[in-house]
Design an enzyme around this catalytic site. Structure first.
Site, PDB file in Angstrom:
ATOM      1  N   ASP A 155      -8.365  -0.072  11.591  1.00 33.31           N
ATOM      2  CA  ASP A 155      -8.077   0.180  12.998  1.00 33.31           C
ATOM      3  C   ASP A 155      -6.925  -0.675  13.429  1.00 33.31           C
ATOM      4  O   ASP A 155      -6.067  -0.269  14.174  1.00 33.31           O
ATOM      5  CB  ASP A 155      -9.292  -0.205  13.847  1.00 33.31           C
ATOM      6  CG  ASP A 155     -10.057   1.027  14.229  1.00 33.31           C
ATOM      7  OD1 ASP A 155      -9.740   2.079  13.667  1.00 33.31           O
ATOM      8  OD2 ASP A 155     -10.953   0.924  15.072  1.00 33.31           O
ATOM      9  N   GLU A 173      -1.409   4.556   6.135  1.00 34.66           N
ATOM     10  CA  GLU A 173      -2.321   4.095   7.198  1.00 34.66           C
ATOM     11  C   GLU A 173      -2.951   5.274   7.932  1.00 34.66           C
ATOM     12  O   GLU A 173      -3.240   5.193   9.112  1.00 34.66           O
ATOM     13  CB  GLU A 173      -1.599   3.208   8.215  1.00 34.66           C
ATOM     14  CG  GLU A 173      -1.526   1.746   7.847  1.00 34.66           C
ATOM     15  CD  GLU A 173      -2.841   1.183   7.390  1.00 34.66           C
ATOM     16  OE1 GLU A 173      -3.874   1.506   8.027  1.00 34.66           O
ATOM     17  OE2 GLU A 173      -2.856   0.452   6.406  1.00 34.66           O
ATOM     18  N   THR A 209      -6.049   3.394  -2.157  1.00 36.43           N
ATOM     19  CA  THR A 209      -5.752   4.732  -2.667  1.00 36.43           C
ATOM     20  C   THR A 209      -5.873   4.811  -4.193  1.00 36.43           C
ATOM     21  O   THR A 209      -5.500   3.882  -4.906  1.00 36.43           O
ATOM     22  CB  THR A 209      -4.335   5.131  -2.237  1.00 36.43           C
ATOM     23  OG1 THR A 209      -4.238   4.951  -0.824  1.00 36.43           O
ATOM     24  CG2 THR A 209      -4.012   6.565  -2.583  1.00 36.43           C
TER      25      THR A 209
HETATM   26  C1  FAD Z   1       5.088   4.386   0.018  1.00 37.93           C
HETATM   27  C2  FAD Z   1       3.608   4.379   0.112  1.00 37.93           C
HETATM   28  C3  FAD Z   1       2.956   3.190   0.324  1.00 37.93           C
HETATM   29  C4  FAD Z   1       1.567   3.157   0.374  1.00 37.93           C
HETATM   30  N1  FAD Z   1       0.929   1.960   0.512  1.00 37.93           N
HETATM   31  C5  FAD Z   1      -0.411   1.902   0.320  1.00 37.93           C
HETATM   32  C6  FAD Z   1      -1.086   0.664   0.201  1.00 37.93           C
HETATM   33  O1  FAD Z   1      -0.485  -0.392   0.337  1.00 37.93           O
HETATM   34  N2  FAD Z   1      -2.400   0.668  -0.052  1.00 37.93           N
HETATM   35  C7  FAD Z   1      -3.108   1.827  -0.198  1.00 37.93           C
HETATM   36  O2  FAD Z   1      -4.295   1.755  -0.437  1.00 37.93           O
HETATM   37  N3  FAD Z   1      -2.513   3.031  -0.059  1.00 37.93           N
HETATM   38  C8  FAD Z   1      -1.178   3.090   0.180  1.00 37.93           C
HETATM   39  N4  FAD Z   1      -0.553   4.311   0.271  1.00 37.93           N
HETATM   40  C9  FAD Z   1      -1.343   5.517   0.172  1.00 37.93           C
HETATM   41  C10 FAD Z   1      -1.424   6.284   1.488  1.00 37.93           C
HETATM   42  O3  FAD Z   1      -2.248   5.609   2.396  1.00 37.93           O
HETATM   43  C11 FAD Z   1      -1.931   7.683   1.183  1.00 37.93           C
HETATM   44  O4  FAD Z   1      -0.903   8.348   0.485  1.00 37.93           O
HETATM   45  C12 FAD Z   1      -2.311   8.451   2.414  1.00 37.93           C
HETATM   46  O5  FAD Z   1      -3.448   7.894   3.006  1.00 37.93           O
HETATM   47  C13 FAD Z   1      -2.578   9.918   2.124  1.00 37.93           C
HETATM   48  O6  FAD Z   1      -3.366  10.092   1.020  1.00 37.93           O
HETATM   49  P1  FAD Z   1      -2.924  11.102  -0.156  1.00 37.93           P
HETATM   50  O7  FAD Z   1      -1.530  10.756  -0.497  1.00 37.93           O
HETATM   51  O8  FAD Z   1      -3.922  11.047  -1.217  1.00 37.93           O
HETATM   52  O9  FAD Z   1      -2.909  12.498   0.532  1.00 37.93           O
HETATM   53  P2  FAD Z   1      -4.145  13.513   0.662  1.00 37.93           P
HETATM   54  O10 FAD Z   1      -5.321  12.788   1.173  1.00 37.93           O
HETATM   55  O11 FAD Z   1      -4.262  14.260  -0.600  1.00 37.93           O
HETATM   56  O12 FAD Z   1      -3.593  14.461   1.790  1.00 37.93           O
HETATM   57  C14 FAD Z   1      -2.657  15.521   1.552  1.00 37.93           C
HETATM   58  C15 FAD Z   1      -2.448  16.278   2.841  1.00 37.93           C
HETATM   59  O13 FAD Z   1      -3.708  16.796   3.313  1.00 37.93           O
HETATM   60  C16 FAD Z   1      -3.951  16.368   4.622  1.00 37.93           C
HETATM   61  N5  FAD Z   1      -5.384  16.143   4.809  1.00 37.93           N
HETATM   62  C17 FAD Z   1      -6.210  15.422   4.036  1.00 37.93           C
HETATM   63  N6  FAD Z   1      -7.456  15.433   4.518  1.00 37.93           N
HETATM   64  C18 FAD Z   1      -7.418  16.173   5.644  1.00 37.93           C
HETATM   65  C19 FAD Z   1      -8.389  16.566   6.619  1.00 37.93           C
HETATM   66  N7  FAD Z   1      -9.661  16.174   6.567  1.00 37.93           N
HETATM   67  N8  FAD Z   1      -7.974  17.323   7.636  1.00 37.93           N
HETATM   68  C20 FAD Z   1      -6.686  17.729   7.728  1.00 37.93           C
HETATM   69  N9  FAD Z   1      -5.744  17.405   6.860  1.00 37.93           N
HETATM   70  C21 FAD Z   1      -6.098  16.634   5.822  1.00 37.93           C
HETATM   71  C22 FAD Z   1      -3.148  15.106   4.784  1.00 37.93           C
HETATM   72  O14 FAD Z   1      -2.832  14.858   6.163  1.00 37.93           O
HETATM   73  C23 FAD Z   1      -1.925  15.408   3.971  1.00 37.93           C
HETATM   74  O15 FAD Z   1      -1.015  16.130   4.755  1.00 37.93           O
HETATM   75  C24 FAD Z   1       0.832   4.352   0.245  1.00 37.93           C
HETATM   76  C25 FAD Z   1       1.511   5.559   0.067  1.00 37.93           C
HETATM   77  C26 FAD Z   1       2.878   5.575  -0.029  1.00 37.93           C
HETATM   78  C27 FAD Z   1       3.560   6.874  -0.298  1.00 37.93           C
END
Ligand code: FAD
Lengths: 401, 371
Positions: free
Chosen positions: A252, A378, A129
Site C-alpha cells: 500500500d 507495483e 514476482t
Molecule cells: C522493470 C521492472 C521492475 C520490476 N521490479 C520488481 C521488483 O523489484 N520486485 C518484484 O517483485 N517485481 C518487480 N517487477 C514485477 C512487476 O511487479 C510485475 O511485472 C507486475 O506486477 C505485473 O505482473 P506480470 O508481469 O506477471 O503480469 P501479469 O500478472 O501476467 O499481467 C499481464 C496483464 O494482465 C493484466 N491482469 C492481470 N490480472 C488481472 C486481473 N485480475 N484483472 C485484469 N487484468 C489483469 C495485467 O494488468 C497485465 O496487463 C518488475 C517488473 C519490471 C518490468
C-alpha cells in the site's frame, strides 16, 4: 482548513531535489540509458546529499508525535514531493540509486528493531514476482521450510529491481502453498548466501540505469530470525486476511511513491515539450477558452490539467498517510491515475514535437520509455482499477476477479 | 504573501461550520430538488415555488455586510464551492437557478462601488427570493468569454447597450441582470440592468437540459442605462469574474457527477445479467472505478482553485485547468452513467438520462455562478 498548496518545507524540498536532479542526474541520463546494466556510480554522491537533506529535515532525530487533532505534513508528503523532483530528473537513475529499493520500505515497515538496525540501511531489493506469477502475488511458489534454526528457500524470482546491486533481498515465499495467502511470509536474505544466485539481467525498454535481475534460490539457508513478521500461519479467515495484509502492507505504501515518479517524469516531458514548442511560437497562456485554442495549445492545456489532477491525487494519498487515515483506496486511485496520465503525457509529448520528440538528441523519447514501467510495476493499471472498483462497489476478490 | 500563508500546511479538513453547512445543503438537495427535477424537466412542475423555498438557505444573506442587513460572513470561495457541489447533487439545473442570485451578489461585493452595494444589497436580505443573474454567454459557435461582443456606448448621462446574451439563468424573471459588454474605448465592463428597460427583450430558451435554471436569451437593442449602472464605475476585471465563476461551475459538475456515482453503484450491484450482478464484470466495474477516480480529481482541482482564491492568491491557472478538466470528465461521467444502465439509462425512468443532458453543459457554461 482546505489548502492544496505545498507547505513551505515541501516547496523547498521540491526546489532542492529539482536542482540536484538537474546538476547531478540529467548530465548522466543518456549515458546510462545507453550503457545498460552499468552501475551509475556518480549517483552515490547524489544519494549522500539526499540522505543528508533528509536527516536535516527530520531535525536530526525522531520526531515527536503531533498532538491529536493537528494536521501533519510529514514523511509521506516529503517522500512524494522529493520523488517529484528526483524523477523529474531521471526516473531510471533514481531507481538505480542505492537505498531507493522497495526492500528497505518493507524492512522498515514490518521489521523488528534488530532487523531494522541490521538491514534497514542496507541496499535492499524486493523479490515477489516469479516466472509463473506477477499480478497474482498470492500465488507464488517459492518455498520456505524450517530446518532446525534455519529457513531453507527454494524457487525462482524474476524482475527484481536492483537485484544485482543490492546487498539484501526481501523474498516472499510460502510455508505451505495449500494454505494460500496466510502461509506467505517474507524473508531477509543476504546476497552471497550460498544457494542464492543472480541468473540473468533483463534488457529493457527504459529505466535502463536500474538493473532488473532474475534470482534463483536452491537450498538457500538463512537464519531463523530473518523472517519478517510472525512465523505463525493463521487458521481462521480473519487471521488469514490479516496475515497477508501484513505482507501486503509493504505494498500500500509504495503506491503513492510510484505514482509520484510518474508525476515527476511527466512534468519533465511537459517542460521540455513546452520549451521546444515555445521556440516555434507555440505558447500556452491560459487565456482563451480551451475550445477556442489551436490544436497544439489545446493539447498542452489538456495535459496540464491531467497532470495537475494526478498530482493532487498523489498528494491526497500522502496527506492521508501522514495523518494516519487509512489510504489504500486513495493510494490505488493515485497510482491508476498517475500511471496512465504519465504514459499518456510522455508519449503525446514525443508526438507533439515530431522528429525532435522521437530523436535521441533530446530526452522526450527516453521519458516516454522510462514512464511506461510506472503503469506496470507495483500493481498494473488494471490491478489498481480492480482495487478501486472492489472498494467502491463493496465487493470481495471472489466476486470481482 | 504573509508569513502565516507561507506556513500553511496541505490540508483537506473541512471546518465544523463547513461540515454543518454541508448537512443542511445536502438535506435540502435531497428533499426539495431530487424528486422535483424530472417534472421540471418535462415542463410540468413550477420552478417558481422552488426558488422561494431555496431562499430558506439564506445563500445571498451570508456574504452581505451586517450594516447592509446581511450576516456579514467573509466571502468564502471554498464554502461557496461546497454549496454548489451539494445543491447540484440534487439537480444541476435547479441548482444553477438557485445560485444565480448568489453569483450576482458576490460579483457586486467583489467589484461594485459602495454606492451600488448600499443601493442593491439590502434587497437580498429580506428572506424572500430575489431573482438576480449574470448575462455573459452569447449565441455564437466560437463564443470566447474573454471577448464579449455585446457593446456599450457612452450616451448622455449613461450608456447604450446593444447585443445578444444567452443561457442566462432565471433570465425571464430576473429583476437584476449583470450584463457583460465591451465598453467603447475601454474594454470589458459590467452593467446592472434593473427590470426590463425599453429595447430589452427576454425570450425563454429550450435547451438540451438545465430546464430548472430557466435559461433565457436577452436581446438588447439600443437599451439606455444610467451612469451608475456601470459596475465599479469603470473597468471590469473580467478574468477574475470568469475564474470565480469557473470554480462555481466546476463545483456544480462535481456535485452532479457524485450523484451519478451514487446512483450507478447500487444499480450495478443489483442488476443481474448472465447469472450474476453486472458489477462482477470488469468492464462494468472498471468504468465505475474510473468515475470514482476522475470525480475525486475534479473535486481536488476545484477545491485547490477555491482555496487559492479564498486566500487572495493568484488562482487563474488553477481555475482554468479545473474548468478544462471538469468539462471533459463531466461529459464522460454523464455518458458512462447512461451506458452503465444500458437501455434503461436511455429512458426517463432513471435520472442518468437527465444528468447526461445537464452535464453536457459544463463545457459551455461560463459566467453563470460566482463562487
Ligand atoms: C522493470 C521492472 C521492475 C520490476 N521490479 C520488481 C521488483 O523489484 N520486485 C518484484 O517483485 N517485481 C518487480 N517487477 C514485477 C512487476 O511487479 C510485475 O511485472 C507486475 O506486477 C505485473 O505482473 P506480470 O508481469 O506477471 O503480469 P501479469 O500478472 O501476467 O499481467 C499481464 C496483464 O494482465 C493484466 N491482469 C492481470 N490480472 C488481472 C486481473 N485480475 N484483472 C485484469 N487484468 C489483469 C495485467 O494488468 C497485465 O496487463 C518488475 C517488473 C519490471 C518490468
Amino acid at each position: 482548513m482546505i489548502n492544496l498548496e505545498l507547505a513551505k518545507k515541501h516547496r523547498d524540498t521540491l526546489e532542492q531535489t529539482m536542482m540536484l536532479a538537474e546538476h547531478m542526474m540529467r548530465p548522466y541520463s543518456r549515458k546510462y540509458d545507453k550503457e545498460e546494466h552499468t552501475y551509475p556510480k556518480e549517483m552515490e554522491q547524489a544519494v549522500e546529499l539526499i540522505s543528508a537533506g533528509r536527516s536535516e529535515a527530520m531535525g536530526g532525530g525522531r520526531k515527536k508525535d503531533a498532538p491529536a487533532g493537528t494536521v501533519v505534513n510529514g514523511g509521506n508528503m516529503g517522500a512524494v514531493v522529493g520523488l517529484f523532483g528526483l524523477c523529474w530528473g531521471d526516473v531510471g537513475l533514481f531507481l538505480g540509486m542505492p537505498g531507493s529499493g522497495l526492500g528497505n520500505a518493507a524492512i522498515n515497515a514490518v521489521g523488528t528493531p534488530e532487523q531494522v538496525k541490521k538491514y534497514g540501511g542496507s541496499y535492499a531489493a524486493m523479490c515477489i514476482t516469479e516466472p509463473g506469477t506477477g499480478s497474482d502475488s498470492a500465488n507464488i511458489s517459492t518455498t520456505a521450510v524450517l530446518d532446525g534454526d534455519e529457513w531453507v528457500l527454494n524457487g525462482e524470482k524474476i524482475f527484481v529491481t536492483d537485484g544485482d546491486r543490492a546487498d539484501t533481498l526481501v523474498v516472499w515465499a510460502t510455508l505451505d502453498k495449500s494454505l494460500g495467502k496466510a502461509a506467505i511470509k517474507s524473508f531477509i536474505v543476504e546476497k552471497g548466501t550460498p544457494g542464492c544466485e543472480v541468473t540473468r539481467l533483463e534488457h529493457k525498454m527504459g529505466i535502463r540505469a536500474s538493473d532488473t535481475a532474475a534470482i534463483s534460490f536452491s537450498d538457500c539457508r538463512i537464519p531463523r530470525q530473518n523472517l519478517l513478521g510472525t512465523e505463525e500461519v493463521a487458521t481462521d479467515a480473519e487471521g488469514r486476511k490479516k496475515a497477508f495484509g501484513g505482507v501486503m502492507q509493504t505494498f500500500d505504501n509504495p503506491r503513492p511513491p510510484v505514482a509520484a515518479m510518474a508525476i515527476g517524469v511527466s512534468r519533465a516531458a511537459l517542460d521540455l515539450a513546452r520549451e521546444l514548442l515555445r521556440a516555434e511560437g507555440v505558447e500556452l497562456t491560459f487565456e482563451r477558452k480551451p475550445i477556442n485554442l489551436s490544436a497544439l495549445e489545446a493539447e498542452l492545456a489538456r495535459m496540464e490539467a491531467q497532470w495537475n489532477a494526478a498530482r493532487l491525487l498523489v498528494l491526497k494519498a500522502a496527506w492521508m498517510a501522514d495523518n494516519k487515515q487509512p489510504n489504500s483506496l486513495e493510494a490505488s486511485m493515485c497510482k491508476a491515475k498517475a500511471g496512465r496520465v504519465g504514459n499518456d503525457i510522455t508519449l503525446r509529448c514525443v508526438a507533439l514535437c515530431q522528429s525532435l520528440g522521437y530523436s535521441e538528441q533530446h530526452l522526450l523519447e527516453k521519458f516516454a520509455r522510462d514512464s511506461k514501467i510506472l503503469d506496470i510495476f507495483e500493481g498494473t493499471q488494471q490491478i489498481q482499477q480492480l482495487i478501486v472498483a472492489r472498494r467502491v462497489l463493496g465487493k470481495s476478490s471472489s466476486e470481482l476477479k | 504573501m504573509t508569513e502565516a500563508a507561507q506556513d500553511l500546511l496541505f490540508d483537506l479538513t473541512l471546518s465544523d461550520e463547513q461540515r454543518m453547512n454541508r448537512d443542511t445543503m445536502q438535506r435540502f438537495a435531497a428533499q426539495e430538488m431530487r424528486d422535483l427535477a424530472p417534472a421540471v424537466d418535462l415542463g410540468g412542475a413550477d420552478v417558481g415555488s422552488f426558488l422561494p423555498r431555496s431562499a430558506e438557505l439564506g445563500l445571498t444573506l451570508l456574504p452581505i455586510p451586517e450594516a447592509l442587513g446581511g450576516a456579514g460572513m467573509q466571502r468564502s470561495p471554498v464554502s461557496n464551492a461546497l454549496i454548489h457541489e451539494d445543491l447540484a447533487h440534487g439537480d444541476l439545473g435547479l441548482a444553477l437557478g438557485a445560485v444565480a442570485p448568489l453569483g450576482f451578489v458576490n460579483t457586486l461585493l467583489d467589484q461594485g462601488t459602495d454606492a451600488q452595494k448600499e443601493a442593491l444589497l439590502p434587497r437580498f436580505c429580506s428572506g424572500e427570493f430575489l431573482a438576480a443573474t449574470t448575462a455573459l454567454q452569447e449565441p455564437r459557435a466560437t463564443f470566447e468569454p474573454t471577448e464579449p461582443r455585446a457593446t456599450a456606448t457612452p450616451s448622455g448621462e449613461g450608456f447604450v447597450l446593444n447585443g445578444s446574451k444567452c443561457m442566462v439563468p432565471l433570465g425571464m424573471e430576473a429583476e437584476l441582470v449583470l450584463v457583460i459588454a465591451q465598453l467603447q474605448d475601454t474594454g470589458p465592463a459590467a452593467f446592472i440592468v434593473q427590470g426590463t428597460p425599453e429595447g430589452m427583450q427576454r425570450s425563454a430558451e429550450e435547451n438540451m437540459g438545465l430546464k430548472g435554471a430557466q435559461l433565457a436569451t436577452l436581446q438588447f437593442d439600443e437599451v439606455q442605462v444610467p451612469a451608475d449602472a456601470l459596475l465599479g464605475g469603470g473597468a471590469f476585471n473580467l478574468q477574475r469574474f470568469l475564474d470565480l465563476s469557473r470554480i462555481g461551475i466546476c463545483a456544480l459538475a462535481v456535485g452532479a457527477c457524485q450523484a451519478v456515482l451514487d446512483y450507478v453503484v447500487p444499480y450495478c450491484n443489483e442488476r443481474e445479467a448472465f447469472g450474476e450482478p453486472i458489477s462482477n464484470r470488469q468492464s462494468v466495474a472498471f468504468m465505475i472505478a474510473d468515475i470514482a477516480i476522475e470525480l475525486e480529481s475534479m473535486r481536488l482541482m476545484t477545491w485547490r482553485a477555491a482555496a487559492l482564491a479564498e486566500r487572495g492568491e493568484d488562482f487563474h491557472e488553477q481555475a482554468y485547468l479545473a474548468k478544462q478538466f471538469c468539462a471533459e470528465y463531466a461529459m464522460k461521467i454523464g455518458t458512462d452513467g447512461v451506458q452503465l444502465l444500458g437501455g434503461h439509462g436511455y429512458t426517463r425512468e432513471h435520472p442518468v438520462e437527465l444528468w447526461y443532458r445537464h452535464l453536457r453543459a459544463i463545457d459551455t457554461l461560463e459566467g453563470v455562478a460566482a463562487a
